[in-house]
Design an enzyme around this catalytic site. Structure first.
Site, short mmCIF file in Angstrom:
data_model
loop_
_atom_site.label_atom_id
_atom_site.label_comp_id
_atom_site.label_asym_id
_atom_site.label_seq_id
_atom_site.Cartn_x
_atom_site.Cartn_y
_atom_site.Cartn_z
N LYS A 95 0.81 -1.23 0.00
CA LYS A 95 0.00 0.00 0.00
C LYS A 95 0.84 1.28 0.00
O LYS A 95 0.43 2.30 -0.53
CB LYS A 95 -0.94 0.00 1.20
CG LYS A 95 -2.10 -0.96 1.03
CD LYS A 95 -3.24 -0.62 1.98
CE LYS A 95 -4.47 -1.44 1.66
NZ LYS A 95 -4.30 -2.86 2.03
N GLU A 117 -9.64 7.45 4.22
CA GLU A 117 -10.54 6.56 4.95
C GLU A 117 -9.82 5.25 5.14
O GLU A 117 -8.91 4.91 4.38
CB GLU A 117 -11.83 6.34 4.17
CG GLU A 117 -11.79 5.23 3.13
CD GLU A 117 -10.82 5.46 1.98
OE1 GLU A 117 -10.59 6.63 1.63
OE2 GLU A 117 -10.27 4.46 1.47
N SER A 383 1.38 -9.87 -1.26
CA SER A 383 1.07 -8.44 -1.04
C SER A 383 1.47 -7.92 0.32
O SER A 383 1.74 -6.73 0.48
CB SER A 383 -0.42 -8.20 -1.28
OG SER A 383 -1.21 -9.03 -0.45
C1 LIG Z 1 -5.17 -3.86 1.65
C2 LIG Z 1 -4.50 -5.12 1.31
C3 LIG Z 1 -4.92 -5.91 0.23
C4 LIG Z 1 -6.14 -5.60 -0.59
O1 LIG Z 1 -6.07 -4.41 -1.31
P1 LIG Z 1 -5.88 -4.39 -2.90
O2 LIG Z 1 -6.15 -2.98 -3.25
O3 LIG Z 1 -6.85 -5.35 -3.47
O4 LIG Z 1 -4.47 -4.79 -3.17
C5 LIG Z 1 -4.21 -7.06 -0.07
N1 LIG Z 1 -3.14 -7.44 0.66
C6 LIG Z 1 -2.70 -6.70 1.71
C7 LIG Z 1 -1.53 -7.18 2.49
C8 LIG Z 1 -3.37 -5.53 2.08
O5 LIG Z 1 -2.93 -4.81 3.13
#
Ligand SMILES: *Cc1c(COP(=O)(O)O)cnc(C)c1O
Length: 399
Positions: A95, A117, A383
């Site tokens: 993020k 938000e 992610s």
């Molecule tokens: C917020 C988050 C997501 C989901 O958000 P996307 O916009 O779909 O990427 C996925 N993985 C992690 C670790 C997150 O913090």
């Protein structure tokens, strides 16, 4: 960061991906939306911006993140499985790639204050982090219920100097926090920028966020070329909440038809259980947060309350770029249950010594559905890291 204007999957002048996207916003938001739309591309493709952005990505976020060949996992699933390690980014997830980019845009637009938000608090923390870095005032709206549920992230935001404001209307969760943040922006159009956390919302937000996250696939291409002598894997797999990590991991492969793209959505307790967030399986076209996309809704168009064990995937829609990838069959959409994700998270922990975020575990869980021959090159976008989910893993897995 290269421009790919000619792609069939890039946004058009009007802010659409096929029939999805656009800017369905109240008139009061026009000045803010126009200012951003007129300036964002000029700003982000200015060489000075690019230099500052990439320097921060390198020295502050820790990019490039490694592309790691997971040997034991590869052996088990009969393929070459690479993990793109977004979990190693500062703050523990992808993020921050976006919040760094957007705060630099805000600075160049002469803004003094950031509003955002947050649901689970991950985007709130990533925003509070870059506000501290830039010495900017930061206000994060959060549903009253989420403030109680996500106490550690509230503490992080406060430690970083952000003001956390409770949204006390409606269901007191993410959509109410979004409404409050929008209202704040409408009332403070001159000195405030609104940092959205995924490839959602009205044009140009989805496109801007996708461009910032596209650094992920830019790096994958270079790293694969070094490791296997070609830029393209056979598969890229990523989880989709709003879809920003997936958009980033897919971005430079959108026009490469030999690369199969897999989007893992959260099926929750099961697609038909009434407790799910599998948007493409359950949703229909409609308008959400100013964008035409696919969303979960009742017969009369009321947004359905989504459910997933992972807070980051607990969203009733998907970004318009993903609605387009779904409609055109460019990406394969899979629905992964809570239980499948938990098991995949445990498996990665035990086989590779990496504890993934529950969101990322949804992408990993797709591996067991693949019929590999041994030659496939698969990139899974990891992610985020799983520290924030340890209590859930422990409880659900009976550790
Ligand atoms: C917020 C988050 C997501 C989901 O958000 P996307 O916009 O779909 O990427 C996925 N993985 C992690 C670790 C997150 O913090």
């Amino acid at each position: 960061m290269e421009l790919i204007e000619k792609s069939a999957f890039a946004v058009n002048e009007q802010g659409y991906y096929g029939s999805f996207g656009g800017a369905y916003i109240p008139e009061m938001l026009y000045p803010n939306a126009e200012e951003l739309k007129e300036n964002y591309l000029k700003i982000i493709y200015d060489p000075k911006f690019q230099e500052e952005f990439h320097t921060l990505l390198r020295d502050y976020v820790g990019r490039p993140t490694p592309l790691y060949l997971a040997s034991r996992l590869s052996e088990k699933y009969n393929a070459q499985i690479y993990l793109k390690r977004e979990d190693l980014c500062h703050t523990g997830a992808h993020k921050v790639n976006n919040t760094i980019g957007q705060i630099l845009v805000a600075k160049r637009l002469g803004k003094k204050r950031i509003v955002a938000e947050t649901g689970a608090g991950q985007h709130g923390v990533a925003t509070a982090t870059v506000c501290a870095l830039m010495g900017m005032e930061c206000i994060v709206y959060m549903g009253e219920i989420d403030i109680q549920r996500q106490a550690p992230n509230v503490a992080r935001m406060k430690m970083l100097g952000a003001e956390v404001r409770a949204a006390t209307c409606g269901s007191k969760t993410l959509k109410d926090a979004t409404n409050e943040a929008m209202r704040h922006w409408i009332n403070n159009p001159v000195d405030t920028h609104y940092i959205i956390g995924s490839v959602v919302g009205f044009h140009p937000f989805p496109d801007m966020v996708a461009r910032f996250q596209s650094v992920i696939s830019e790096e994958i291409k270079k790293q694969l070329l070094e490791k296997i002598g070609r830029e393209n894997p056979d598969y890229v797999i990523a989880c989709v909440g709003g879809g920003s990590n997936a958009a980033g991991a897919f971005y430079h492969y959108l026009d490469e038809s030999d690369v199969k793209l897999v989007a893992a959505e959260a099926a929750g307790q099961g697609v038909n259980s009434g407790h799910s967030a599998a948007t493409t399986f359950l949703g229909k076209p409609g308008i959400l947060h100013g964008s035409r996309t696919i969303l979960m809704q009742t017969e009369d168009g009321q947004v359905t309350e989504p459910y997933s064990i992972s807070a980051g995937l607990d969203y009733p829609g998907i970004g318009p770029i993903h609605a387009h990838l779904f409609e055109t069959n460019r990406a394969i959409f899979a629905a992964i249950t809570d239980q499948e994700a938990l098991q995949a998270g445990l498996e990665l922990s035990r086989m590779e010594g990496i504890i993934p975020a529950l969101e990322s575990s949804h992408a990993l869980a797709y591996l067991k559905y693949m019929k590999n021959t041994g030659n496939e090159v698969i990139v899974v976008n990891l992610s985020g890291r799983g520290d924030k989910d340890l209590a859930t893993y422990s409880r659900e897995l009976g550790l």
